[in-house]
Design an enzyme around this catalytic site. Structure first.
Site, mmCIF file in Angstrom:
data_model
loop_
_atom_site.group_PDB
_atom_site.id
_atom_site.type_symbol
_atom_site.label_atom_id
_atom_site.label_comp_id
_atom_site.label_asym_id
_atom_site.label_seq_id
_atom_site.Cartn_x
_atom_site.Cartn_y
_atom_site.Cartn_z
ATOM 1 C CE1 TYR A 158 110.796 -19.533 127.688
ATOM 2 C CE2 TYR A 158 110.695 -18.205 129.688
ATOM 3 C CZ TYR A 158 110.937 -18.312 128.329
ATOM 4 O OH TYR A 158 111.319 -17.199 127.614
ATOM 5 C CE LYS A 162 114.373 -19.106 127.446
ATOM 6 N NZ LYS A 162 115.099 -18.808 126.212
#
Ligand code: NAP
Length: 251
Positions: A158, A162
């Site tokens: 993740y 990002k």
């Protein structure tokens, strides 16, 4: 806030059936934008967002597309152009988590998160950019995360997705600035949506201790920042990462 110049603008919001995306769709529509409410699996929820916008006198349509898939992302942008005849604002919001330590992370956990969070941003932006360049106008807003700035244990996939969105934002901002297109990212902290449901309560409570403002954010607080970045008043802001995180990451 005064008139933001959003009246009549056409916006595509990915992952707008729930959570932050839903709040963004409602906020942009409340300010007069015509909104394509993209969803993947939550058809009923997406239709409810559309109904709510229409009940408030706004214009919106739902469109099913898995934006991690290049062809489906192209179909989404094509649908917006065919339905509303234009496209001014693209909000790359769709995202998922598959949290686990790297030791136990499967290749599938990695690929799915990178595809859904980062490749979707490429897919939709690529599909939208030709039209925006031709029209000499565009606002692309990518919903990143503090995890992409600070890292978060259990979220290598993740956090990488990002951070990737942030790099993408800066590079594309430089590519298209001369065409009057701005590209910015928002980095939310902990926001009260279903995405946090998989996080153990104790982990979340410990994490909240790191938030100077001492609470979770609300989806509407992210949505308001999106409306600002999409506004006429934000025309001179590009390539930036706006933290909406209660002070978690002070860069
Ligand atoms: P959420 O409540 O779980 O909602 C996720 C949304 O993304 C849903 O509408 C879902 O659609 C959609 N989606 C997932 N995969 C998709 C795909 N392949 N194609 C199209 N849509 C897809 O999550 P959220 O908290 O609102 O998160 C929204 C964004 O904010 C994400 O990018 C997330 O990383 C970011 N963010 C959230 C937080 C937070 O604390 N909540 C913090 C920082 C950043 P369906 O339900 O229709 O499948």
């Amino acid at each position: 806030m005064s008139d933001l110049g959003l009246n009549g603008k056409v916006a595509v919001v990915t992952g707008a059936s729930r959570g932050i995306g839903r709040a963004i769709a409602l906020e942009l529509a409340a300010r007069g934008a015509r909104v394509v409410v993209n969803y993947h699996r939550s058809e009923q929820a997406a239709q409810e967002v559309v109904s709510q916008i229409q009940a408030n006198g706004g214009e919106a349509v739902a469109f099913q597309a898995d934006v991690s898939d290049f062809q489906q992302a192209q179909a989404l942008i094509k649908f917006a152009l065919e339905t509303f005849g234009d496209l001014h604002i693209l909000v790359n919001n769709a995202g998922i988590t598959r949290d686990t330590l790297l030791m136990t992370m499967s290749e599938e956990d990695w690929d799915e998160v990178i595809r859904t969070n980062l490749k979707s941003t490429f897919n939709c932006s690529k599909a939208a950019i030709r039209h925006m360049i031709r029209k000499r106008y565009g606002r692309i807003i990518n919903i990143a995360s503090v995890a992409g700035q600070m890292g978060n244990a259990g979220q290598t996939n993740y956090s990488a997705s990002k951070a990737g969105q942030i790099g993408f934002t800066k590079a594309l901002a430089r590519e298209v600035a001369s065409r009057n297109i701005t590209v910015n990212a928002i980095a939310p902290g902990f926001v009260d949506t279903e995405i946090l449901n998989t996080m153990p309560r104790e982990t979340l409570e410990a994490a909240l201790k790191l938030v100077p403002l001492g609470r979770m954010g609300r989806p509407e607080e992210i949505a308001f920042a999106v409306a600002f970045l999409a506004s006429d008043q934000a025309a001179y802001i590009t390539g930036q990462v706006l933290g909406v995180d209660g002070g978690m990451a002070m860069m």
